[in-house]
Design an enzyme around this catalytic site. Structure first.
Site, PDB file in Angstrom:
ATOM      1  N   HIS B 218      28.552   2.426  56.269  1.00 36.23           N
ATOM      2  CA  HIS B 218      27.348   1.646  55.993  1.00 36.23           C
ATOM      3  C   HIS B 218      27.483   0.874  54.682  1.00 36.23           C
ATOM      4  O   HIS B 218      27.152  -0.297  54.593  1.00 36.23           O
ATOM      5  CB  HIS B 218      26.090   2.506  55.958  1.00 36.23           C
ATOM      6  N   TYR B 222      27.143  -3.363  52.549  1.00 35.66           N
ATOM      7  CA  TYR B 222      26.499  -3.816  51.318  1.00 35.66           C
ATOM      8  C   TYR B 222      27.512  -4.370  50.318  1.00 35.66           C
ATOM      9  O   TYR B 222      27.178  -5.239  49.515  1.00 35.66           O
ATOM     10  CB  TYR B 222      25.639  -2.701  50.719  1.00 35.66           C
ATOM     11  N   HIS B 369      24.119  -7.368  66.562  1.00 30.96           N
ATOM     12  CA  HIS B 369      23.458  -7.025  65.300  1.00 30.96           C
ATOM     13  C   HIS B 369      24.378  -7.294  64.111  1.00 30.96           C
ATOM     14  O   HIS B 369      24.011  -7.978  63.165  1.00 30.96           O
ATOM     15  CB  HIS B 369      23.020  -5.562  65.305  1.00 30.96           C
ATOM     16  N   PHE B 370      25.596  -6.754  64.163  1.00 31.19           N
ATOM     17  CA  PHE B 370      26.386  -6.865  62.924  1.00 31.19           C
ATOM     18  C   PHE B 370      26.999  -8.243  62.764  1.00 31.19           C
ATOM     19  O   PHE B 370      27.319  -8.637  61.658  1.00 31.19           O
ATOM     20  CB  PHE B 370      27.376  -5.705  62.746  1.00 31.19           C
ATOM     21  N   HIS B 371      27.121  -9.011  63.856  1.00 31.28           N
ATOM     22  CA  HIS B 371      27.547 -10.403  63.655  1.00 31.28           C
ATOM     23  C   HIS B 371      26.447 -11.210  62.968  1.00 31.28           C
ATOM     24  O   HIS B 371      26.746 -12.127  62.202  1.00 31.28           O
ATOM     25  CB  HIS B 371      27.966 -11.050  64.970  1.00 31.28           C
ATOM     26  N   ARG B 432      29.989  -2.305  74.431  1.00 35.49           N
ATOM     27  CA  ARG B 432      30.776  -3.155  73.551  1.00 35.49           C
ATOM     28  C   ARG B 432      32.252  -2.829  73.770  1.00 35.49           C
ATOM     29  O   ARG B 432      32.587  -1.892  74.480  1.00 35.49           O
ATOM     30  CB  ARG B 432      30.379  -2.904  72.093  1.00 35.49           C
ATOM     31  N   ARG B 433      33.140  -3.615  73.215  1.00 35.03           N
ATOM     32  CA  ARG B 433      34.570  -3.317  73.202  1.00 35.03           C
ATOM     33  C   ARG B 433      35.163  -3.156  74.585  1.00 35.03           C
ATOM     34  O   ARG B 433      35.923  -2.224  74.839  1.00 35.03           O
ATOM     35  CB  ARG B 433      34.828  -2.047  72.390  1.00 35.03           C
TER      36      ARG B 433
END
Lengths: 162, 539
Positions: B218, B222, B369-371, B432-433
């Site tokens: 995580h 950041y 989400h993470f893109h 995913r993947r």
């Protein structure tokens, strides 16, 4: 130290929002006992066939005789076994899964039957299927070049006798 | 070159390395959306696809970010503190070590000997060079961390009692956070992956490995986001002709990000066995806490924009928005990033939710989400930083401001066209993947339209990348122009701030205690109980 009045109000709003969100999740966790699949239960993944529980003949669904059932499965490249499972609808089922080789993820879309399947540890999910029908059991964690082809079937059938 | 800062050379070197590897990763991304869609049977190849996904993830997540953050840190540190980088050889050594690590890891990645994805989940085993190279890259970044801390300490010594400029307070917070963050993956690499892949250890405890990786997983986000936030607080308000709404709130946000980023990694393990529910619940609480500094940042940043809009003559409730300088790359990127951060944040709250996560876990939703957070929020602000800093570093005019603005809008649109269909497909059950969708399920038919959309998104992002590279490349030979790096002033300047918002000694103790509380027993249990390791498996 200077924090603007409006900004202070915003800090309070965000804190209250966060408390509400965490509160709702806590209420479901404590009140309705909704938790993600968890628990520390080591198992030797290279010797699954020698255990009683995960030996090939013992896999599949069993009626516990008290209105609940147990489903035992193994994930191994590239399939979930047994590759066809029938379970009754509206029945609390304890699902136990182990991996015979690498990391897998077991995923049945539109149900909350999902868990990582990790070599060396038993995964346990407690759920009740609420709709009858045919579902795909897909692997959702990359497990090798044949990963896409790792899937099997789950059929949720009406309860026997009803 | 007319600049005096001694960070220009190392800054530009880091930026170009970052952009170069990013370009390779974008190309791989275009191939991946095409392959994955299943529309082009001649492209189908799981071998190539998973080598590509592994390389794309490593280049984007580890390489682009690490080099960009180092360049950003060096240049903003020297220009805000008005002091040179101390021990420049030390800084360059870190840079070359990171390069050597990247190239070492690239060989097995590109030859298909490290198709274990950037999350490198054992017991799938890659060639040892992959783990060793990745570790060298991380160790190289530690040199940068030490430089950042060193510069802050030197500046404080020369300016007793004064508040460290917010820019460098942020850089140092990120450096310290990154040192804490890399303990997790570093321990996994040094004590598990490397000896195991070399055959020195027969088996690896997968539960322990995943727990250690979650330590990093995580906070690394950041690490990527910090420079983006620093830009929003300290560069954007100045560029658009306004002031920073609150300097102190920036410090509070940076400290909170530092404290809450690392000890909350179990939201990546919600669906895993080998950790008890209570620990996951504790980490969920921390995960929601870390949303707070982002919400504070959103307020301060938008308030700073409003100040600029009103100073420029904007009137009414929303009139200030149209008064903002939308022909300025930093403005466009900041606006787009805030919007995409909002979308990504909504998705993130679902993922973070202890009981809701089950519906989207490991589906294409997560990729979407993470893109949004990575490409949409972080990288678009890296672009803004490059457009702002290249002319200042080179002493030359940006080749084309209008091309930069178009490029940023294309990136924004491309990201939306790419990621919104992914969210939908995730809700429609797509894992995913995967390199293809061979499932015998009527469900698959519903995915097709979204697969088509994502290819369009990928192509738009590629065009945008080419425009970015061209513009920055041409800037090297553009007409001379002297511009200074200037940072935003706060409405209420804070020449002195409380000790807790001007240093990190106390916060390091807090993090140490918090980490022991949240990770102590979950890690110790693997040593206190009998567990069974796994031997290496090929892909």
């Amino acid at each position: 130290m200077h924090i603007d009045e409006t900004e202070k109000k915003w800090v309070w709003i965000t804190v209250i929002m966060t408390v509400i969100m965490v509160g709702v999740l806590t209420a479901y966790a404590v009140g309705s006992n909704i938790h993600p699949p968890s628990g520390f239960e080591p198992i030797d993944s290279t010797r699954l066939h020698l255990t009683e529980e995960f030996a090939e003949d013992n896999l599949g669904y069993k009626d516990n005789g008290d209105g609940t059932g147990t489903l035992t499965m193994v994930g191994a490249r590239y399939g979930f076994y047994p590759s066809r499972v029938e379970v009754p609808v509206d029945t609390p089922i304890r699902i136990r899964v182990a991996s015979a080789d690498v990391l897998h993820g077991l995923h049945v879309p539109f149900t909350n039957y999902t868990t990582m399947v990790v070599p060396g540890y038993v995964s346990e999910v407690n759920t009740t299927f609420q709709k009858t029908g045919d579902f795909s059991v897909m692997c959702n964690e990359y497990c090798g070049l044949g990963h896409d082809h790792m899937w099997s079937r789950l059929k949720v059938v009406p309860k026997s006798g009803s | 070159m007319s600049n005096k800062e001694n960070s220009v050379g190392i800054g530009l070197a880091n930026f170009w390395v970052a952009l170069g590897f990013m370009t390779v990763a974008v190309l791989l991304g275009v191939y991946q959306v095409a392959e994955r869609s299943g529309f082009f049977p001649s492209l189908e190849s799981p071998t190539l696809y998973f080598a590509s996904v592994s390389t794309h993830g490593v280049l984007m997540g580890f390489v682009l970010t690490t080099f960009f953050i180092m360049g950003f840190g060096y240049y903003t540190a020297t220009t805000s503190l008005k002091m040179p980088i101390p021990g420049k050889g030390f800084a360059w050594f870190g840079f070359w070590l990171a390069i050597a690590g990247t190239l070492t890891a690239a060989v097995p990645l590109l030859t298909g000997n490290a198709s274990v994805l950037y999350t490198m989940y054992p017991p799938l085993a890659a060639h040892p060079a992959f783990y060793i190279g990745a570790t060298m890259l991380v160790v190289g970044s530690w040199f940068w961390c030490i430089e950042m801390i060193w510069m802050m300490l030197r500046w404080k010594k020369a300016h007793p009692g004064e508040a460290v400029p917010l820019v460098h307070f942020g850089n140092t917070a990120n450096a310290i956070m990154w040192l804490w963050t890399t303990i997790g993956v570093g321990s996994e690499a040094l004590f598990q992956l490397i000896p195991w892949s070399l055959g020195l250890l027969e088996t690896i405890d997968v539960g322990l490995a995943r727990t250690l990786f979650s330590w990093t997983l995580h906070a690394i986000v950041y690490f990527w986001l910090f420079p983006a936030y620093i830009l929003l607080y300290t560069i954007m308000p100045k560029v658009i002709g306004g002031k920073l709404f609150s300097d102190e709130m920036g410090r509070i946000a940076f400290v909170m990000l530092l404290v809450f980023s690392v000890p909350i990694g179990f939201h990546h393990l919600y669906m895993d066995p080998f950790q008890e529910a209570g620990w996951k619940f504790l980490h969920m609480f921390g995960t929601f806490m870390v949303a707070l500094p982002t919400l504070f940042t959103g307020f301060t940043v938008i308030a700073s924009m409003e100040i600029a809009g009103r100073l420029r003559g904007g009137k009414g409730l929303f009139g200030w928005i149209s008064a903002l300088p939308w022909k300025e790359p930093v403005m466009v990127a900041s606006g787009a990033a805030m919007l995409l951060l909002t979308f990504g944040g909504f998705g993130g709250i679902i993922n973070a939710s202890y009981s809701l996560n089950v519906m989207v876990h490991n589906t294409q939703w997560v990729t979407g989400h993470f893109h949004l957070i990575f490409g949409g929020t972080t990288v678009i602000l890296y672009f803004a930083a490059a457009y702002h800093m290249f002319p200042r570093m080179l002493g030359r005019k940006l080749h084309s401001r209008s091309m930069a603005v178009v490029q940023l809008w294309l990136w924004f649109i491309g990201m939306l066209v790419l990621t919104l269909p992914w969210h939908v497909m995730g809700l429609l059950g797509q894992p995913r993947r995967i390199s293809s969708a061979p499932y015998d399920d009527p469900l698959v038919q519903q995915w097709n339209i979204h697969e088509a959309a994502m290819i369009v998104g990928g192509v738009i992002l590629f065009i945008s990348t080419v425009m970015l590279l061209w513009n920055l490349y041409k800037t090297h030979s553009g007409p001379a122009q002297e511009l200074q790096m200037e940072y935003a002033e706060a409405i209420h300047p804070a020449p002195r701030v409380p000790q807790l918002l001007n240093g990190f000694a106390f916060w390091n103790v807090v993090i140490g205690i918090y980490l022991i509380a949240s990770y102590g027993y979950p890690i110790a249990q693997f040593f206190l109980n009998t567990t069974y390791g796994a031997t290496p498996w090929g892909v």
